[in-house]
Design a protein around this motif. Structure first.
Motif, mmCIF file in Angstrom:
data_model
loop_
_atom_site.group_PDB
_atom_site.id
_atom_site.type_symbol
_atom_site.label_atom_id
_atom_site.label_comp_id
_atom_site.label_asym_id
_atom_site.label_seq_id
_atom_site.Cartn_x
_atom_site.Cartn_y
_atom_site.Cartn_z
ATOM 1 N N THR A 84 30.735 44.010 74.895
ATOM 2 C CA THR A 84 30.673 45.179 75.763
ATOM 3 C C THR A 84 30.403 46.408 74.906
ATOM 4 O O THR A 84 31.108 46.657 73.923
ATOM 5 C CB THR A 84 31.993 45.367 76.537
ATOM 6 O OG1 THR A 84 32.230 44.210 77.337
ATOM 7 C CG2 THR A 84 31.910 46.591 77.431
ATOM 8 N N GLU A 100 30.123 51.349 80.457
ATOM 9 C CA GLU A 100 30.080 50.126 79.665
ATOM 10 C C GLU A 100 28.845 49.316 80.014
ATOM 11 O O GLU A 100 28.404 49.295 81.176
ATOM 12 C CB GLU A 100 31.339 49.300 79.899
ATOM 13 C CG GLU A 100 32.600 49.952 79.371
ATOM 14 C CD GLU A 100 33.828 49.064 79.519
ATOM 15 O OE1 GLU A 100 33.776 48.127 80.352
ATOM 16 O OE2 GLU A 100 34.813 49.292 78.794
ATOM 17 N N LEU A 101 28.298 48.655 79.004
ATOM 18 C CA LEU A 101 27.134 47.796 79.166
ATOM 19 C C LEU A 101 27.484 46.379 78.729
ATOM 20 O O LEU A 101 27.986 46.180 77.620
ATOM 21 C CB LEU A 101 25.957 48.296 78.323
ATOM 22 C CG LEU A 101 25.503 49.744 78.545
ATOM 23 C CD1 LEU A 101 24.452 50.121 77.502
ATOM 24 C CD2 LEU A 101 24.943 49.918 79.953
ATOM 25 N N ARG A 155 22.668 49.546 83.225
ATOM 26 C CA ARG A 155 23.714 50.359 83.860
ATOM 27 C C ARG A 155 23.586 50.260 85.382
ATOM 28 O O ARG A 155 22.492 50.240 85.946
ATOM 29 C CB ARG A 155 23.633 51.804 83.395
ATOM 30 C CG ARG A 155 22.292 52.454 83.568
ATOM 31 C CD ARG A 155 22.321 53.938 83.203
ATOM 32 N NE ARG A 155 22.739 54.146 81.824
ATOM 33 C CZ ARG A 155 23.401 55.210 81.394
ATOM 34 N NH1 ARG A 155 23.725 56.172 82.238
ATOM 35 N NH2 ARG A 155 23.742 55.351 80.128
ATOM 36 N N SER A 160 27.908 45.345 83.742
ATOM 37 C CA SER A 160 27.989 46.711 83.240
ATOM 38 C C SER A 160 28.714 47.564 84.288
ATOM 39 O O SER A 160 29.033 47.092 85.377
ATOM 40 C CB SER A 160 26.591 47.265 82.973
ATOM 41 O OG SER A 160 25.959 46.548 81.924
ATOM 42 N N ASP A 226 19.710 53.463 76.779
ATOM 43 C CA ASP A 226 20.685 52.414 76.464
ATOM 44 C C ASP A 226 20.064 51.363 75.556
ATOM 45 O O ASP A 226 20.712 50.823 74.650
ATOM 46 C CB ASP A 226 21.172 51.728 77.745
ATOM 47 C CG ASP A 226 22.021 52.632 78.628
ATOM 48 O OD1 ASP A 226 22.616 53.589 78.109
ATOM 49 O OD2 ASP A 226 22.091 52.349 79.845
#
Length: 528
Positions: A84, A100-101, A155, A160, A226
């Motif tokens: 993560t 969070e991804l 996202r 995520s 990202d």
């Protein structure tokens, strides 16, 4: 189409139409002979192994240092490593809020040379799910031998930090398919478009209520940012990337924002980043019209074809059937009514590959006989609706939300009607199901991306693959993208289907594999 005539329910592209689009934008290639019988089982890290990745340590703005220097807690999750990653909620005004991804890595099966990040499209598809389930079918074995394959949930998606638009899934399901009582208004009349606007308003309000301000920070430019963070945390100086369908818009946007960080990039079934909402819909209407015509030509040669006469006769019969169901929906055993919106979705969902044409013949035959169960099953499955009415994931909501941020919607009623004339001229059979207001007509946030040409000066060669009969991202978009990129190289494929790499065509696979393995891109356009 649906009594509300929401174009959002019939704009079938993975992007470009700011209405609702089909989410299943990728048809996975069949396993090659000799491929493992169970996907995703090679390269198991093993409990005693340790992941090999560490951040590049590159210089970034002070407010971004905690993100680029973070220590990802990689966990053994069977065949893969899973982790993560923390990212800013808004890359373009980085504050203290973060998201969070979810990331997964299928390790190289042999001597590792680096990592290839992968996105299967959507918007809304889970890269984690695809890589965990199909790693050995997404890259050629020779490439898998030397490269980790990295999947991520963009996202808003899945694992995520997600978005949501409802408490009760029945609310979203009713928005999707419910047919209001009473006669439908005249198509594209002010009354019709006002009803569509009310429907779009409900959806926008529901998504804002359940997601909050995060809803404005999930556009493609945020996702591409990202991607650069993931590159750095995996220790890659340059981004090696395979994007399919909407994944090509992520890739080209990355090249626009970070041309100096582009490594070996392959964009399959491309989306033209300069296409507007209307242009994307026009592309798609023509693309699905072409694919449906090819289906009909083949169908008339089959014993179980539900049509009679010539190809033109079959196209007219199709339109007549859609119009008849629009006027008089089919009631199925559980009390639901099959309108032409759901029927059209069932048709389009089975045009992504000629392998689906047998199913499509059955769907049409059943509907012509007054039975709607097969069509409903296909339309529901495509939107990830389980038999109990719940949704498999939030891909439908994410699809809409990302498109609403990526494409300024057309809201002027006269412009909608003028656009409809062009769409129906380009697609006489299916075009009427592409017209109307999109689902973004009352979105709570303005679009954050303006469609524009991307040249990516200084980027390494970028291979763009286009299928001539691709319905979802029609071929011309691949031609346009390859031409606008300063380092673009086009591979044209005379074939049906959506997505061409690793589908058994050596003319496509060989140059892509050579580029990934040796860094040698084709010197010019390739015609397959």
């Amino acid at each position: 189409m649906h009594r509300l005539r929401r174009r959002g329910l019939t704009a079938l592209a993975v992007v470009a139409a700011t209405g609702l689009a089909l989410t299943g934008c990728v048809i996975l290639p069949p396993p090659l002979p000799g491929s493992p019988s169970t996907p995703g089982t090679s390269g198991t890290p093993g409990a005693s192994d340790e992941p090999l990745w560490s951040p590049t340590g590159e210089a970034v703005a002070p407010e971004l240092e905690p993100y680029f220097g973070q220590d990802v807690d990689w966990q053994d999750c069977g065949a893969n490593w899973c982790g993560t990653v923390t990212a800013p909620m808004d890359w373009f005004s980085a504050g203290e809020e973060s998201i969070e991804l979810a990331v997964t890595v299928a390790p190289a099966t042999g001597e590792r040379r680096g990592a290839i990040l992968y996105n299967p499209g959507g918007p809304g598809a889970s890269g984690v799910e695809y890589v965990q389930s199909y790693a050995d079918y997404l890259l050629h074995p020779d490439v898998r031998e030397h490269y980790d394959l990295v999947g991520f949930d963009p996202r808003g998606v899945g694992g995520s930090t997600p978005i949501s638009c409802y408490d009760d899934p029945q609310e979203l399901y009713d928005w999707l398919w419910e047919i209001p009582p009473g006669p439908a208004p005249e198509p594209l009349s002010d009354e019709d478009l006002e009803q569509q606007l009310e429907s779009a308003q409900w959806l926008g309000d529901a998504c804002l209520e359940h997601t909050g301000d995060y809803l404005q920070h999930i556009g493609t430019e945020q996702v591409a940012s990202d991607l650069d963070l993931l590159r750095a945390l995996l220790g890659e100086e340059r981004l090696n990337y395979l994007g399919v369908s909407y994944g090509t818009l992520i890739g080209s946007t990355y090249a626009d924002l970070f041309p100096e960080n582009v490594g070996r990039m392959v964009l399959d079934a491309a989306v033209a980043p300069d296409s507007t909402d209307f242009e994307g819909t026009l592309y798609q209407a023509a693309g699905f019209e072409l694919a449906y015509g090819n289906f009909v030509t083949d169908c008339l040669q089959q014993r179980d074809c539900p049509f009679q006469g010539s190809k033109e006769d079959a196209l007219q019969q199709t339109r007549a059937l859609l119009d008849a169901i629009d006027a008089d929906p089919i009631e199925v055993a559980d009390g639901r009514q099959l309108g032409s919106g759901a029927f059209f979705t069932a048709i389009a969902a089975n045009l992504y590959s000629d392998a689906q044409w047998e199913t499509l013949r059955q769907v049409i035959a059943d509907v012509a006989a007054g039975r709607g169960e097969t069509a409903f099953a296909q339309a529901d499955a495509y939107y990830g609706v389980r038999p109990d009415g719940s949704f498999e994931d939030n891909s439908l909501e994410t699809l809409i939300a990302v498109n609403c941020l990526d494409y300024p919607p057309v809201t002027d009623f006269d412009e909608v009607r003028a656009n409809a004339e062009q769409i129906m001229a380009a697609a006489p059979t299916l075009g009427p199901d592409f017209v109307g207001l999109g689902s973004c007509a009352a979105w709570p946030f303005e679009a954050t991306r303006e469609p524009h040409e991307i040249t990516a000066p200084g980027a390494e060669p970028i291979i763009v693959i286009g299928g001539i009969n691709d319905p979802a991202t029609p071929y011309q978009q691949s031609v346009d993208l390859a031409a606008m990129l300063e380092s673009g190289v086009l591979i044209s494929v005379d074939a049906e289907g959506h997505g061409q790499y690793f589908g058994g065509n050596d003319c496509v696979d060989r140059p892509v594999n050579e580029y990934f393995l040796d860094g040698v891109a084709p010197a010019g356009q390739i015609d397959c």
